[in-house]
Structure formats: structure tokens, C-alpha cells
Design a protein around this motif. Structure first.
Motif, mmCIF file in Angstrom:
data_model
loop_
_atom_site.group_PDB
_atom_site.id
_atom_site.type_symbol
_atom_site.label_atom_id
_atom_site.label_comp_id
_atom_site.label_asym_id
_atom_site.label_seq_id
_atom_site.Cartn_x
_atom_site.Cartn_y
_atom_site.Cartn_z
ATOM 1 N N SER A 7 0.863 -1.025 -0.061
ATOM 2 C CA SER A 7 -0.070 -0.327 -0.189
ATOM 3 C C SER A 7 0.888 1.319 0.078
ATOM 4 C CB SER A 7 -1.072 -0.010 0.814
ATOM 5 O OG SER A 7 0.016 0.261 2.308
ATOM 6 N N GLY A 8 0.616 3.045 -0.425
ATOM 7 C CA GLY A 8 1.265 3.924 -0.148
ATOM 8 C C GLY A 8 1.314 4.351 -1.271
ATOM 9 N N GLY A 9 1.254 3.567 -2.875
ATOM 10 C CA GLY A 9 0.981 3.780 -3.524
ATOM 11 C C GLY A 9 0.843 5.222 -4.321
ATOM 12 N N GLY A 10 0.949 5.866 -5.709
ATOM 13 C CA GLY A 10 0.088 7.635 -5.783
ATOM 14 C C GLY A 10 1.034 7.574 -6.894
ATOM 15 N N LEU A 11 0.226 9.114 -6.898
ATOM 16 C CA LEU A 11 0.340 10.411 -7.742
ATOM 17 C C LEU A 11 1.437 11.345 -7.003
ATOM 18 C CD1 LEU A 11 1.070 11.014 -10.854
ATOM 19 C CD2 LEU A 11 -1.468 12.560 -10.419
ATOM 20 N N LEU A 18 7.160 9.615 -0.654
ATOM 21 C CA LEU A 18 5.922 8.861 -0.976
ATOM 22 C C LEU A 18 6.043 7.437 0.313
ATOM 23 C CD1 LEU A 18 4.385 7.734 -3.829
ATOM 24 C CD2 LEU A 18 3.490 8.764 -1.852
ATOM 25 N N ARG A 19 5.818 7.161 1.225
ATOM 26 C CA ARG A 19 6.053 5.599 2.059
ATOM 27 C C ARG A 19 5.462 4.982 1.845
ATOM 28 N NH1 ARG A 19 6.370 4.355 8.724
ATOM 29 N NH2 ARG A 19 4.674 4.509 7.914
ATOM 30 N N LEU A 20 5.817 3.485 0.959
ATOM 31 C CA LEU A 20 5.394 2.410 0.914
ATOM 32 C C LEU A 20 5.635 1.375 1.799
ATOM 33 C CD1 LEU A 20 6.531 1.392 -3.025
ATOM 34 C CD2 LEU A 20 4.683 2.907 -2.258
ATOM 35 N N SER A 21 3.795 0.698 2.147
ATOM 36 C CA SER A 21 3.825 -0.017 2.786
ATOM 37 C C SER A 21 4.058 -1.572 2.175
ATOM 38 C CB SER A 21 3.270 -0.001 4.360
ATOM 39 O OG SER A 21 3.416 1.600 5.152
ATOM 40 N N CYS A 22 4.381 -2.414 3.807
ATOM 41 C CA CYS A 22 3.971 -4.315 2.742
ATOM 42 C C CYS A 22 3.526 -4.619 4.174
ATOM 43 C CB CYS A 22 5.208 -4.790 2.084
ATOM 44 S SG CYS A 22 4.967 -6.692 1.964
ATOM 45 N N ALA A 23 2.264 -5.621 4.766
ATOM 46 C CA ALA A 23 2.216 -5.781 5.548
ATOM 47 C C ALA A 23 2.177 -7.318 5.564
ATOM 48 C CB ALA A 23 0.763 -5.605 5.841
ATOM 49 N N ALA A 24 2.632 -8.217 6.062
ATOM 50 C CA ALA A 24 3.123 -9.662 5.982
ATOM 51 C C ALA A 24 1.689 -10.521 6.857
ATOM 52 C CB ALA A 24 4.603 -10.211 6.180
ATOM 53 N N ASN A 77 5.190 -6.765 11.640
ATOM 54 C CA ASN A 77 5.155 -7.914 10.290
ATOM 55 C C ASN A 77 5.092 -6.765 9.356
ATOM 56 O OD1 ASN A 77 4.974 -9.941 11.898
ATOM 57 N ND2 ASN A 77 2.958 -10.951 11.143
ATOM 58 N N THR A 78 5.985 -5.941 8.835
ATOM 59 C CA THR A 78 6.284 -4.428 7.979
ATOM 60 C C THR A 78 6.909 -4.094 7.541
ATOM 61 O OG1 THR A 78 3.471 -3.850 9.211
ATOM 62 C CG2 THR A 78 4.458 -2.630 6.968
ATOM 63 N N VAL A 79 7.245 -4.085 6.436
ATOM 64 C CA VAL A 79 7.912 -3.561 5.756
ATOM 65 C C VAL A 79 8.032 -2.669 5.251
ATOM 66 C CG1 VAL A 79 8.076 -4.919 3.423
ATOM 67 C CG2 VAL A 79 10.137 -4.199 4.014
ATOM 68 N N TYR A 80 8.988 -1.339 5.213
ATOM 69 C CA TYR A 80 8.623 -0.042 4.214
ATOM 70 C C TYR A 80 9.650 -0.076 3.659
ATOM 71 C CZ TYR A 80 5.897 0.638 8.816
ATOM 72 O OH TYR A 80 5.253 0.235 10.130
ATOM 73 N N LEU A 81 9.051 1.208 3.071
ATOM 74 C CA LEU A 81 10.237 1.834 1.312
ATOM 75 C C LEU A 81 9.867 2.818 1.832
ATOM 76 C CD1 LEU A 81 12.199 1.091 -0.092
ATOM 77 C CD2 LEU A 81 10.727 1.290 -2.445
ATOM 78 N N GLN A 82 10.911 4.137 1.912
ATOM 79 C CA GLN A 82 10.642 5.562 1.832
ATOM 80 C C GLN A 82 11.510 5.882 1.012
ATOM 81 O OE1 GLN A 82 8.912 8.639 4.215
ATOM 82 N NE2 GLN A 82 9.803 9.377 3.312
ATOM 83 N N MET A 83 10.728 6.836 0.284
ATOM 84 C CA MET A 83 11.058 7.576 -1.422
ATOM 85 C C MET A 83 11.232 8.519 -1.190
ATOM 86 S SD MET A 83 9.576 4.213 -3.909
ATOM 87 C CE MET A 83 7.990 5.202 -3.739
ATOM 88 N N ASN A 84 12.313 9.306 -1.457
ATOM 89 C CA ASN A 84 12.596 10.750 -1.182
ATOM 90 C C ASN A 84 13.258 11.181 -2.595
ATOM 91 O OD1 ASN A 84 11.246 11.111 1.240
ATOM 92 N ND2 ASN A 84 13.606 10.716 1.744
ATOM 93 N N SER A 85 12.750 12.591 -2.810
ATOM 94 C CA SER A 85 13.141 13.049 -3.993
ATOM 95 C C SER A 85 13.007 12.101 -5.654
ATOM 96 C CB SER A 85 15.233 13.098 -3.946
ATOM 97 O OG SER A 85 15.464 13.851 -3.039
ATOM 98 N N VAL A 113 3.026 3.952 -8.832
ATOM 99 C CA VAL A 113 3.671 4.860 -8.249
ATOM 100 C C VAL A 113 4.180 5.437 -9.206
ATOM 101 C CG1 VAL A 113 5.678 6.019 -7.291
ATOM 102 C CG2 VAL A 113 5.212 3.966 -5.491
ATOM 103 N N THR A 114 3.620 6.548 -9.459
ATOM 104 C CA THR A 114 3.327 7.422 -10.446
ATOM 105 C C THR A 114 4.173 9.524 -10.090
ATOM 106 O OG1 THR A 114 1.279 6.435 -11.775
ATOM 107 C CG2 THR A 114 2.602 8.413 -12.495
ATOM 108 N N VAL A 115 5.340 9.376 -10.695
ATOM 109 C CA VAL A 115 6.031 10.685 -10.902
ATOM 110 C C VAL A 115 5.720 11.671 -11.742
ATOM 111 C CG1 VAL A 115 8.096 11.741 -9.907
ATOM 112 C CG2 VAL A 115 7.493 9.167 -9.502
ATOM 113 N N SER A 116 5.129 12.678 -11.621
ATOM 114 C CA SER A 116 4.441 13.603 -12.750
ATOM 115 C C SER A 116 6.331 14.560 -12.791
ATOM 116 C CB SER A 116 3.586 14.380 -12.529
ATOM 117 O OG SER A 116 3.177 15.497 -11.727
ATOM 118 N N SER A 117 6.082 15.492 -14.111
ATOM 119 C CA SER A 117 7.360 16.200 -14.095
ATOM 120 C C SER A 117 6.972 16.922 -13.879
ATOM 121 C CB SER A 117 8.443 15.704 -15.228
ATOM 122 O OG SER A 117 7.484 15.901 -16.411
#
Length: 117
Positions: A7-11, A18-24, A77-85, A113-117
Motif C-alpha cells: 500500500s501507499g502508492g499514488g501520484l 512517498l512511503r510504501l508499506s508491505c504488510a505480511a 509484520n511490515t516492511v517499508y520503503l521511504q522514497m524521497n526526491s 507509483v507515478t511521478v509527474s514532471s
């Protein structure tokens, strides 16, 4: 095996975060290494980052090093991906995976995950 739900994706605009989460769910989450992969449009799936079962060891693709951070909370039971810049080239479907000894045995369904310019 474990079941994984991302979860956590988006535009987001370029430069954003964005921060993605993965629940196990399932047994022995804390015994698995966890990884994040992504599949850009029209391209093959590629490695992004992984983290050892203890959280002490991490690895990153060169394209995201210094911008993304992988972490895990074994109590949740969760792993995260913090995405900056974020950059437009980070646009992809992001998947989490669980595995042992570099063999990824369980995969989530992915989050866009969609990153607009």
C-alpha cells in the motif's frame, strides 16, 4: 510462505516523497529477508532494495541509493520503503517480496507509483 499486501502508492510530483508499506501475514515474518522490486512501464522487473531478517543489513540499487530507505518492523509484520526526491523515472509498479538466501518465494500484488514532471 507469507502473504504480502502493498500500500501507499499514488501520484506525486517530481521531488516529492512517498512511503510504501508491505504488510505480511503468515508464519515467521521475522525469519524472512524482505525486498522491494519495481517494474517500469514496458520494462522488466528490477531490484530496488532489500533488508535482512534482523534489519541490520540493507542493499540498494544504485539508481535509488541515497534517496530511498528500506526498513522493517517485525513486531508489526511490515516492511517499508521511504522514497524521497522522486524522479519521473521512478514511475513503476512496486512489489514487495519475502525470501530466504536470495530466493524470493512470496510476492505481493504491487502498488502503482507515478511521478509527474
Amino acid at each position: 510462505q507469507v502473504q504480502l499486501v502493498e500500500s501507499g502508492g499514488g501520484l506525486v510530483q517530481a521531488g516529492g516523497s512517498l512511503r510504501l508499506s508491505c504488510a505480511a501475514s503468515g508464519r515467521s515474518f521475522s525469519s524472512y529477508a524482505m525486498g522491494w522490486f519495481r517494474q517500469p512501464p514496458g520494462k522488466e522487473r528490477e531490484f530496488v532494495a532489500d533488508i535482512s531478517w534482523s534489519g541490520h543489513n540493507t542493499n540498494y540499487a544504485s539508481s535509488v541509493k541515497g534517496r530511498f530507505t528500506i526498513s522493517r518492523d517485525n513486531a508489526k509484520n511490515t516492511v517499508y520503503l521511504q522514497m524521497n526526491s522522486l524522479k519521473p523515472e521512478d514511475t513503476a509498479v512496486y512489489y514487495c517480496a519475502a525470501g530466504v538466501s536470495n530466493s524470493w518465494s512470496s510476492w505481493g500484488q504491487g502498488t502503482q507509483v507515478t511521478v509527474s514532471s
